[in-house]
Write a protein that holds these residues in place. Structure first.
Motif, PDB file in Angstrom:
ATOM      1  N   UNK A 265       0.856  -1.189   0.000  1.00  0.00           N
ATOM      2  CA  UNK A 265       0.000   0.000   0.000  1.00  0.00           C
ATOM      3  C   UNK A 265       0.889   1.235   0.000  1.00  0.00           C
ATOM      4  N   UNK A 266       0.556   2.196  -0.812  1.00  0.00           N
ATOM      5  CA  UNK A 266       1.356   3.418  -0.879  1.00  0.00           C
ATOM      6  C   UNK A 266       1.258   4.192   0.427  1.00  0.00           C
ATOM      7  N   UNK A 267       2.290   4.965   0.725  1.00  0.00           N
ATOM      8  CA  UNK A 267       2.330   5.724   1.979  1.00  0.00           C
ATOM      9  C   UNK A 267       1.198   6.732   2.063  1.00  0.00           C
ATOM     10  N   UNK A 268       0.765   7.270   0.935  1.00  0.00           N
ATOM     11  CA  UNK A 268      -0.316   8.260   0.943  1.00  0.00           C
ATOM     12  C   UNK A 268      -1.673   7.620   1.222  1.00  0.00           C
ATOM     13  N   UNK A 269      -1.850   6.350   0.839  1.00  0.00           N
ATOM     14  CA  UNK A 269      -3.123   5.665   1.050  1.00  0.00           C
ATOM     15  C   UNK A 269      -3.215   4.982   2.404  1.00  0.00           C
ATOM     16  N   UNK A 270      -2.089   4.674   3.012  1.00  0.00           N
ATOM     17  CA  UNK A 270      -2.080   3.862   4.233  1.00  0.00           C
ATOM     18  C   UNK A 270      -2.927   4.458   5.364  1.00  0.00           C
TER      19      UNK A 270
END
Length: 367
Positions: A265-270
């Motif tokens: 999962x991308x850091x922005x979505x986490x």
């Protein structure tokens, strides 16, 4: 308005007349017989009472005027026009009551809107497996049972999700906390999803000691773990990867970890993956994503008193952890060594910190 005012002060007016009559009677019994003085005192008292009531009526005029008309909106009743301390405090109370009402209405509206949005999205997604099965039935060659079974599994998973979402509002009525063997629970969920693992060529690896016991609701936890496993397989696009399920115990708390080797999962979505209907970058890569799985898992864990945490590195995988607080844990050896001590303590509790023990990990390698 005047009628309301007189009704409110009727007891005060009667009390004043009784008080004046009582004082006159005392003077009469004491030998005072001057009728003119008595009449003068009665008139003065009456005028003072009338003056007091007049001033009070003037001060409450706007208040009566406001409460006697039909309000156009709720804000009309919240205007600050009080003069007396009682009116001011009453208006403060109404303000607080109105804020509480707004909060409850907004909460109900959000819940209703969430249900409606989820049902619309769910109905749309359930059309896909139904269409696939319809096409399979129209083919002239022999029916592919594996394909039908796969679509049936998708329908069943969708039905389970919508049922759990519907029961979430009445969670307390459908909850039963009991002692559950964690390994047996996880193995049961893995078995239920074995066709999903086989079709994606993903291999589960359970590393949980037999003695791990947690206090939880078995049905709700099966749904949560099923969501984690489904997501782990769904977002692992390469075959021959693993989903590792492990548990460890520390200070009486049990930590269940489910780690995959998927896309991560991308850091922005986490920080937002547990929000309702949030699908993120990964959700756009699969049409089956509803954005409700992790949201429901988060809500259920909160209601059960467990702590859910998610960590991920994009391109390497995701780890979902559930922390069971204050759980009694003991290995089989500790049970044998401390059996006499536990019998003396009525055999009702296990000491989680005896001899600083660590849980024994068993790598089953189940596939």
């Amino acid at each position: 308005m005047l009628r309301l005012f007189l009704k409110e002060h009727a007891a005060f007016i009667v009390f004043q007349f009784v008080l004046v009559a009582f004082i006159m009677m005392l003077y009469w019994l004491d030998g005072f017989r001057n009728l003119d003085t008595a009449i003068y005192s009665f008139v003065i008292s009456t005028m003072l009472v009338i003056a007091f009531l007049t001033v009070r009526f003037v001060k409450r005029y706007h208040y009566y005027q406001r409460i006697l008309v039909t309000p156009q909106n709720l804000e009309h009743m919240l205007q600050r026009e009080g003069k007396s301390p009682e009116q001011i405090q009453n208006e403060v109370y109404l303000q607080k009551l109105y804020r509480l009402y707004q909060h409850e209405v907004q909460s109900l509206y959000a819940t209703q809107n969430r249900h409606l949005q989820f049902m619309n999205q769910w109905v749309h997604q359930m059309k896909t497996p139904l269409s696939v099965m319809h096409l399979l039935l129209q083919e002239e060659q022999e029916l592919d049972k594996n394909s039908v079974r796969e679509e049936m599994d998708r329908l069943k998973a969708g039905l389970d999700t919508v049922l759990m979402n519907a029961r979430l509002d009445t969670f307390e009525q459908d909850m039963q906390i009991e002692q559950v063997y964690l390994r047996s629970l996880v193995s049961e969920v893995v078995t239920e999803n074995k066709r999903l693992f086989i079709s994606k060529r993903i291999y589960p690896e359970i590393s949980i000691a037999e003695e791990h016991i947690v206090a939880t609701d078995q049905k709700w936890m099966k749904f949560i773990i099923g969501q984690f496993l489904t997501n782990a397989v769904k977002y692992t696009f390469e075959p021959n990867k693993k989903v590792m399920i492990a548990a460890e115990c520390s200070n009486g708390n049990t930590l269940l970890k489910i780690r995959d080797e998927g896309i991560g999962i991308s850091a922005s979505d986490l920080p937002r993956v547990t929000k309702a209907f949030f699908t993120g970058e990964n959700g756009r890569k699969t049409v089956e994503s509803t954005g409700m799985g992790l949201y429901l898992a988060k809500e259920i864990c909160g209601k059960l008193g467990h702590e859910l945490s998610i960590s991920s590195v994009q391109g390497e995988g995701t780890t979902v952890s559930v922390l069971f607080f204050d759980q009694d844990f003991a290995t089989q050896e500790e049970k044998n060594d401390g059996s006499e001590n536990r019998r003396s303590d009525q055999g009702l509790r296990r000491e989680s910190d005896t001899q600083g023990s660590q849980p024994v990990k068993l790598h089953s390698g189940e596939r």
